[in-house]
Write an enzyme that holds these catalytic residues in place. Sequence first.
Site, PDB file in Angstrom:
ATOM      1  N   LYS A 128      27.255  -2.939  62.806  1.00  0.00           N
ATOM      2  CA  LYS A 128      26.869  -3.319  61.480  1.00  0.00           C
ATOM      3  C   LYS A 128      27.527  -4.829  61.099  1.00  0.00           C
ATOM      4  CE  LYS A 128      25.735   0.994  59.451  1.00  0.00           C
ATOM      5  NZ  LYS A 128      25.782   2.151  58.652  1.00  0.00           N
ATOM      6  N   ARG A 155      28.731   8.037  64.593  1.00  0.00           N
ATOM      7  CA  ARG A 155      27.089   7.676  65.135  1.00  0.00           C
ATOM      8  C   ARG A 155      27.177   6.256  65.611  1.00  0.00           C
ATOM      9  NH1 ARG A 155      23.360   4.773  62.400  1.00  0.00           N
ATOM     10  NH2 ARG A 155      21.141   5.282  62.390  1.00  0.00           N
TER      11      ARG A 155
HETATM   12  C1  7PJ Z   1      23.719   5.338  58.838  1.00  0.00           C
HETATM   13  C2  7PJ Z   1      22.950   6.251  58.880  1.00  0.00           C
HETATM   14  C3  7PJ Z   1      25.274   5.635  58.422  1.00  0.00           C
HETATM   15  C4  7PJ Z   1      24.269   7.689  58.358  1.00  0.00           C
HETATM   16  C5  7PJ Z   1      21.785   4.152  59.321  1.00  0.00           C
HETATM   17  C6  7PJ Z   1      22.400   1.112  60.801  1.00  0.00           C
HETATM   18  C7  7PJ Z   1      21.557   1.495  59.403  1.00  0.00           C
HETATM   19  N1  7PJ Z   1      23.281   7.576  58.685  1.00  0.00           N
HETATM   20  N2  7PJ Z   1      21.892   5.518  59.172  1.00  0.00           N
HETATM   21  N3  7PJ Z   1      25.397   6.955  58.174  1.00  0.00           N
HETATM   22  N4  7PJ Z   1      23.314   4.006  59.250  1.00  0.00           N
HETATM   23  N5  7PJ Z   1      24.559   9.159  58.309  1.00  0.00           N
HETATM   24  O1  7PJ Z   1      22.625   1.865  61.825  1.00  0.00           O
HETATM   25  O2  7PJ Z   1      22.557  -0.116  61.019  1.00  0.00           O
HETATM   26  O3  7PJ Z   1      26.014   4.892  58.449  1.00  0.00           O
HETATM   27  S1  7PJ Z   1      20.788   3.018  59.586  1.00  0.00           S
END
Ligand code: 7PJ
Length: 274
Positions: A219, A254
Amino acid sequence: MLCGRFALDLSRPVIMGILNVTPDSFSDGGRFAQMDSALLHAERLLREGAGMLDIGGESTRPDAETVSPEQEMERVLPVLERLRDCGVPLSLDTRRTEVMRAALQIGVDLINDVSALEDDGALDLLAATDVGICLMHKQGNPESMQQAPHYHDVVAEVGAYLQRRVELCLAAGIRRERLVIDPGFGFGKTLEHNLQLLRTLPALETRCGAPLLVGMSRKSMLGAMTGEPVPSERLGASVAVAMEAARRGARIIRVHDVKATRQALQVLQALATD
Ligand code: 7PJ
């Protein structure tokens, strides 16, 4: 944690591998090419140690293009169907009740909702199922959320919001064991907001009474700290924040880069004394 067909052991952090199903800029071979590359990538994430897969068809990055619900379903549903028996829980990253409903019919184990079930009907829909639910905080909408994030006390406000969303789920009859919470790094937050949330993760878990999921992989907050403008070149920074989150009690991490994250977690676990 109870998560559809699975009971997940979160005593050690689980790696959630990110599987984006968005048009592939390197090929214009259409839907089949998209499907093939998604399946290949899923295989790699599993081989490298992903304990679950997070499938997403709508980019919620700042300034992302909008995708219709139909397009989103066209992207994710066939992938969900093909991966159904891959052996790990399948998570769907979506904000739309309509997409959730269709995915539930095919089979999905966790709904990862960056708007914490704020879409009409989402709460009632999921209350009648046994899937896991990730409730995430964001300020504003992906289109504009990074323009001027503002809080009086980011830790208190994010905590209060997630606590309210957890209570709403419990009141709707959803068991606590089905819930995970996420402060939503980068979703309407400055670097300083993100750092404050990372430092205070343990208190968030205690306040909300649900395990933590975190997503900081690649990010822009990492770009802000390192000066690296290219997301895929932020591996070192991504692993570093993932380890800091794990040390502060994050249960589901994640990430895009499963192999490097898994190695780092193995070292962390070898060093742990308790
Ligand atoms: C997140 C997400 C996060 C959860 C994305 C990216 C943007 N779901 N989906 N937490 N970020 N739960 O991966 O850059 O931080 S999309």
